[in-house]
Scaffold this active site. Structure first.
Site, PDB file in Angstrom:
ATOM      1  N   SER A 168       1.201  -1.346   0.136  1.00  0.00           N
ATOM      2  CA  SER A 168       0.101  -0.121   0.094  1.00  0.00           C
ATOM      3  C   SER A 168       1.139   1.413  -0.110  1.00  0.00           C
ATOM      4  CB  SER A 168      -1.390   0.156   1.579  1.00  0.00           C
ATOM      5  OG  SER A 168      -1.775   1.246   1.168  1.00  0.00           O
ATOM      6  N   THR A 169       0.631   1.656   0.925  1.00  0.00           N
ATOM      7  CA  THR A 169       1.304   3.964   1.179  1.00  0.00           C
ATOM      8  C   THR A 169       2.558   3.397   0.426  1.00  0.00           C
ATOM      9  OG1 THR A 169      -0.130   3.942   2.787  1.00  0.00           O
ATOM     10  CG2 THR A 169       1.891   5.553   2.559  1.00  0.00           C
ATOM     11  N   ASP A 290      -4.234  -4.618   6.528  1.00  0.00           N
ATOM     12  CA  ASP A 290      -4.887  -5.014   5.011  1.00  0.00           C
ATOM     13  C   ASP A 290      -3.583  -6.453   4.946  1.00  0.00           C
ATOM     14  OD1 ASP A 290      -6.490  -6.014   3.136  1.00  0.00           O
ATOM     15  OD2 ASP A 290      -5.669  -5.685   1.423  1.00  0.00           O
TER      16      ASP A 290
END
Length: 346
Positions: A168-169, A290
């Protein structure tokens, strides 16, 4: 606890006022300045010493990329880019992430006030994440070196193996680092990176140009082949399924999981069910949790699991969540992840 100090840089007075209302409406952050362009912003940065900048990509006088490149070289500061949902916007945003921006928010083309109000949680979560991010000074030398070369000397023992990666990030640069080190004959890789649908095609093309493997945005029901890396499209969950002796992709527009579609948990849980001990799972930098439960399911099904270490993560969220629940067998710095994967495949 002190509030996160945010400086807004955007040539649209409307966007500046909407962003200010959103940020000042949060108990843990405040706007310490607003600038219509980077030249005005330079003085405000010195005066207000912000923790996070929000930066429009396309502005007059000095564009956002030019400003970002100088900022990351001279005064590294966490930046959240505000980008348009267009093909050109996606290319510019990917370049911004390459230059060191922590994350981006895709702003709508129409109905800006109403649509921005719907993005309150997304905007404020990304500002909070940026405030905690590890931002590194960018140097001209990094760009000159180019992508790392694929690791040589690995003779792969099987084509039944499949590698699954979640991020993600900070993941756009982390995926680039991993894929650029994988040899052309690597087993198939399936990846979920949290990203809007208008960005994943451009991102896959960018990775394809840097990797010896063929990288593409995944399509529904295509055979999973060695030498290919499949990126979940921004509009759908990606799963692996088996038909006869072969693995295939499966796309689904079911509800978001952990507020994400595509979700890493969805990909990893399908890998646990379908691929089992022939899978290798990798968790890269990212905000939230997640993929942690899915990685645990993969480990319990016999897969080998690897997580990026805290020091090399932009945000040590998803790897940390996986480590904390016992899902991870090996922790490694980003530069070593490709080698760790290949070691399990030879």
């Amino acid at each position: 606890m002190s509030k996160i100090k945010v400086l807004i840089i955007d040539d649209s007075a409307l966007i500046r006022s909407v962003m200010k209302a959103i940020i000042d409406g949060q108990p843990d952050m405040e706007v310490v300045g607003m600038a219509p362009d980077p030249l005005v912003a330079r003085d405000l940065i010195k005066q207000s010493n912000p923790d996070v900048l929000t930066l429009d990509v396309e502005m007059p006088r000095m564009n956002g990329l030019e400003f970002l490149e100088k900022l990351m070289r001279l005064r590294p500061t966490p930046v959240v880019m505000i980008s348009t949902l267009t093909e050109h916007g996606s290319e510019v945003t990917l370049k911004a992430l390459e230059l060191g921006a922590v994350d981006f928010v895709a702003k709508p083309k129409l109905g800006v006030s109403e649509a921005m109000a719907e993005l309150v949680q997304d905007i404020t979560d990304k500002i909070r994440t940026a405030a905690r991010a590890h931002v590194r000074r960018q140097t001209g030398a990094t760009a000159a070196i180019g992508a790392p070369r694929p690791l040589a000397g690995h003779i792969l023992s099987t084509t039944e193996k499949v590698v699954f990666i979640g991020s993600s990030t900070g993941g756009t640069e982390a995926l680039k680092e991993v894929l650029s080190r994988m040899p052309a004959e690597s087993p198939a890789i399936m990846m979920t990176q949290h990203m809007p649908e208008s960005f994943t095609k451009s991102f896959a093309a960018r990775l394809d140009g840097l990797s010896a493997m063929t990288v593409k945005e995944a399509e529904h029901n295509e055979r999973v082949l060695p030498g290919y890396a499949y990126l979940a499209p921004g509009h759908s969950h990606l799963r692996v399924k088996k038909s006869g002796a072969y693995y295939y992709t499966e796309l689904s527009q079911e509800a978001p999981v952990n507020r994400h579609r595509p979700s890493v948990d969805v990909l990893f849980e399908s890998a646990a069910r379908v691929v089992g001990q022939n899978a290798v799972a990798v968790m890269l930098t990212g905000m939230g949790k997640d993929g942690a439960a899915g990685m645990l399911a993969m480990r319990q099904a016999g897969a080998y699991t690897i997580a990026q270490d805290e020091a090399s993560c932009v945000v040590y969220g998803m790897p940390k969540a996986a480590v904390e629940i016992g899902a991870v067998q090996e922790i490694a710095p980003l530069a070593n992840i490709a080698g760790c994967i290949l070691k399990r495949l030879t």
